[in-house]
Design a protein around this motif. Structure first.
Motif, PDB file in Angstrom:
ATOM      1  N   GLU A  26       0.805  -1.218   0.000  1.00 27.15           N
ATOM      2  CA  GLU A  26       0.000   0.000   0.000  1.00 27.15           C
ATOM      3  C   GLU A  26       0.842   1.274   0.000  1.00 27.15           C
ATOM      4  N   ALA A  27       2.019   1.209   0.607  1.00 25.09           N
ATOM      5  CA  ALA A  27       2.867   2.403   0.739  1.00 25.09           C
ATOM      6  C   ALA A  27       4.243   2.127   0.146  1.00 25.09           C
ATOM      7  N   GLU A  28       4.759   3.078  -0.610  1.00 22.32           N
ATOM      8  CA  GLU A  28       6.084   2.908  -1.202  1.00 22.32           C
ATOM      9  C   GLU A  28       7.160   2.802  -0.128  1.00 22.32           C
ATOM     10  N   ARG A  29       7.029   3.616   0.901  1.00 25.21           N
ATOM     11  CA  ARG A  29       7.968   3.626   2.023  1.00 25.21           C
ATOM     12  C   ARG A  29       7.176   3.760   3.321  1.00 25.21           C
ATOM     13  N   ALA A  30       7.731   3.199   4.387  1.00 20.40           N
ATOM     14  CA  ALA A  30       7.105   3.329   5.704  1.00 20.40           C
ATOM     15  C   ALA A  30       8.176   3.182   6.779  1.00 20.40           C
ATOM     16  N   THR A  31       8.022   3.927   7.860  1.00 22.50           N
ATOM     17  CA  THR A  31       8.915   3.789   9.006  1.00 22.50           C
ATOM     18  C   THR A  31       8.412   2.627   9.864  1.00 22.50           C
ATOM     19  N   ALA A  32       9.254   2.186  10.776  1.00 22.73           N
ATOM     20  CA  ALA A  32       8.843   1.116  11.690  1.00 22.73           C
ATOM     21  C   ALA A  32       7.629   1.551  12.506  1.00 22.73           C
ATOM     22  N   SER A  33       7.597   2.812  12.909  1.00 22.37           N
ATOM     23  CA  SER A  33       6.454   3.318  13.669  1.00 22.37           C
ATOM     24  C   SER A  33       5.173   3.286  12.841  1.00 22.37           C
ATOM     25  N   GLU A  34       5.277   3.629  11.563  1.00 21.80           N
ATOM     26  CA  GLU A  34       4.104   3.582  10.680  1.00 21.80           C
ATOM     27  C   GLU A  34       3.628   2.143  10.464  1.00 21.80           C
ATOM     28  N   VAL A  35       4.577   1.231  10.327  1.00 25.15           N
ATOM     29  CA  VAL A  35       4.211  -0.184  10.181  1.00 25.15           C
ATOM     30  C   VAL A  35       3.527  -0.666  11.455  1.00 25.15           C
ATOM     31  N   SER A  36       4.065  -0.273  12.591  1.00 25.04           N
ATOM     32  CA  SER A  36       3.474  -0.645  13.875  1.00 25.04           C
ATOM     33  C   SER A  36       2.044  -0.124  13.992  1.00 25.04           C
ATOM     34  N   GLU A  37       1.851   1.121  13.630  1.00 23.11           N
ATOM     35  CA  GLU A  37       0.513   1.724  13.698  1.00 23.11           C
ATOM     36  C   GLU A  37      -0.459   1.016  12.750  1.00 23.11           C
ATOM     37  N   ALA A  38       0.010   0.674  11.558  1.00 18.09           N
ATOM     38  CA  ALA A  38      -0.858   0.043  10.559  1.00 18.09           C
ATOM     39  C   ALA A  38      -1.222  -1.394  10.925  1.00 18.09           C
ATOM     40  N   THR A  39      -0.326  -2.077  11.632  1.00 16.61           N
ATOM     41  CA  THR A  39      -0.533  -3.500  11.913  1.00 16.61           C
ATOM     42  C   THR A  39      -0.951  -3.801  13.344  1.00 16.61           C
ATOM     43  N   GLY A  40      -0.708  -2.867  14.247  1.00 14.44           N
ATOM     44  CA  GLY A  40      -0.990  -3.119  15.663  1.00 14.44           C
ATOM     45  C   GLY A  40       0.088  -3.954  16.340  1.00 14.44           C
ATOM     46  N   ILE A  41       1.193  -4.151  15.655  1.00 18.28           N
ATOM     47  CA  ILE A  41       2.319  -4.920  16.211  1.00 18.28           C
ATOM     48  C   ILE A  41       3.230  -3.941  16.952  1.00 18.28           C
ATOM     49  N   PRO A  42       3.694  -4.302  18.154  1.00 20.24           N
ATOM     50  CA  PRO A  42       4.600  -3.396  18.880  1.00 20.24           C
ATOM     51  C   PRO A  42       5.811  -3.017  18.032  1.00 20.24           C
ATOM     52  N   VAL A  43       6.232  -1.775  18.154  1.00 18.77           N
ATOM     53  CA  VAL A  43       7.306  -1.260  17.311  1.00 18.77           C
ATOM     54  C   VAL A  43       8.600  -2.046  17.496  1.00 18.77           C
ATOM     55  N   SER A  44       8.895  -2.521  18.700  1.00 20.15           N
ATOM     56  CA  SER A  44      10.112  -3.309  18.909  1.00 20.15           C
ATOM     57  C   SER A  44      10.058  -4.608  18.105  1.00 20.15           C
ATOM     58  N   THR A  45       8.892  -5.210  18.019  1.00 26.17           N
ATOM     59  CA  THR A  45       8.715  -6.431  17.221  1.00 26.17           C
ATOM     60  C   THR A  45       8.817  -6.112  15.741  1.00 26.17           C
ATOM     61  N   VAL A  46       8.254  -4.982  15.334  1.00 30.69           N
ATOM     62  CA  VAL A  46       8.328  -4.563  13.937  1.00 30.69           C
ATOM     63  C   VAL A  46       9.789  -4.383  13.527  1.00 30.69           C
ATOM     64  N   TYR A  47      10.596  -3.780  14.378  1.00 29.97           N
ATOM     65  CA  TYR A  47      12.020  -3.617  14.059  1.00 29.97           C
ATOM     66  C   TYR A  47      12.686  -4.964  13.836  1.00 29.97           C
ATOM     67  N   ARG A  48      12.392  -5.951  14.692  1.00 28.50           N
ATOM     68  CA  ARG A  48      12.983  -7.283  14.514  1.00 28.50           C
ATOM     69  C   ARG A  48      12.523  -7.903  13.201  1.00 28.50           C
ATOM     70  N   MET A  49      11.240  -7.752  12.888  1.00 29.97           N
ATOM     71  CA  MET A  49      10.716  -8.307  11.637  1.00 29.97           C
ATOM     72  C   MET A  49      11.340  -7.617  10.430  1.00 29.97           C
ATOM     73  N   LEU A  50      11.448  -6.298  10.486  1.00 33.94           N
ATOM     74  CA  LEU A  50      12.047  -5.558   9.376  1.00 33.94           C
ATOM     75  C   LEU A  50      13.523  -5.915   9.204  1.00 33.94           C
ATOM     76  N   ASP A  51      14.222  -6.142  10.309  1.00 37.86           N
ATOM     77  CA  ASP A  51      15.627  -6.564  10.215  1.00 37.86           C
ATOM     78  C   ASP A  51      15.731  -7.898   9.478  1.00 37.86           C
ATOM     79  N   ARG A  52      14.844  -8.839   9.814  1.00 39.11           N
ATOM     80  CA  ARG A  52      14.864 -10.154   9.165  1.00 39.11           C
ATOM     81  C   ARG A  52      14.464 -10.043   7.695  1.00 39.11           C
ATOM     82  N   LEU A  53      13.420  -9.264   7.430  1.00 33.64           N
ATOM     83  CA  LEU A  53      12.980  -9.069   6.044  1.00 33.64           C
ATOM     84  C   LEU A  53      14.054  -8.366   5.222  1.00 33.64           C
ATOM     85  N   SER A  54      14.784  -7.471   5.844  1.00 33.41           N
ATOM     86  CA  SER A  54      15.878  -6.771   5.169  1.00 33.41           C
ATOM     87  C   SER A  54      17.031  -7.732   4.877  1.00 33.41           C
ATOM     88  N   ALA A  55      17.350  -8.585   5.842  1.00 34.24           N
ATOM     89  CA  ALA A  55      18.437  -9.548   5.661  1.00 34.24           C
ATOM     90  C   ALA A  55      18.143 -10.538   4.543  1.00 34.24           C
TER      91      ALA A  55
END
Length: 84
Positions: A26-55
């Motif tokens: 839906e979004a070309e770019r998003a911050t971890a905070s924006e992903v957290s807000e959109a999904t309801g997932i805690p931002v600390s968890t979103v960072y871990r997920m984004l790190d894995r998805l990035s790797a």
């Protein structure tokens, strides 16, 4: 932990990970905070997920935000070309 509990937790994790990826559909770019807000997932968890998805190349960091990575782009190209 029983096999059922492990399986259920795995399903929940998968659902949450897919929810994170859907943000980038839906979004070309998003911050971890924006992903957290959109999904309801805690931002600390979103960072871990984004790190894995990035790797793994599914997302890439662009400054303070994240966007689709090379693997996601390859999926999109195959879909557009009718290969999926």
């Amino acid at each position: 932990m029983s096999a059922d509990a492990t399986s259920g937790n795995s399903g929940r994790t998968t659902d949450r990970l897919l929810g994170v990826l859907m943000v980038f559909a839906e979004a070309e770019r998003a911050t971890a905070s924006e992903v957290s807000e959109a999904t309801g997932i805690p931002v600390s968890t979103v960072y871990r997920m984004l790190d894995r998805l990035s790797a793994t190349g599914f997302v890439q960091r662009v400054g303070t935000a994240y966007g689709a990575g090379p693997v996601a782009v390859r999926f999109a190209e195959k879909y557009r070309n009718g290969a999926l």
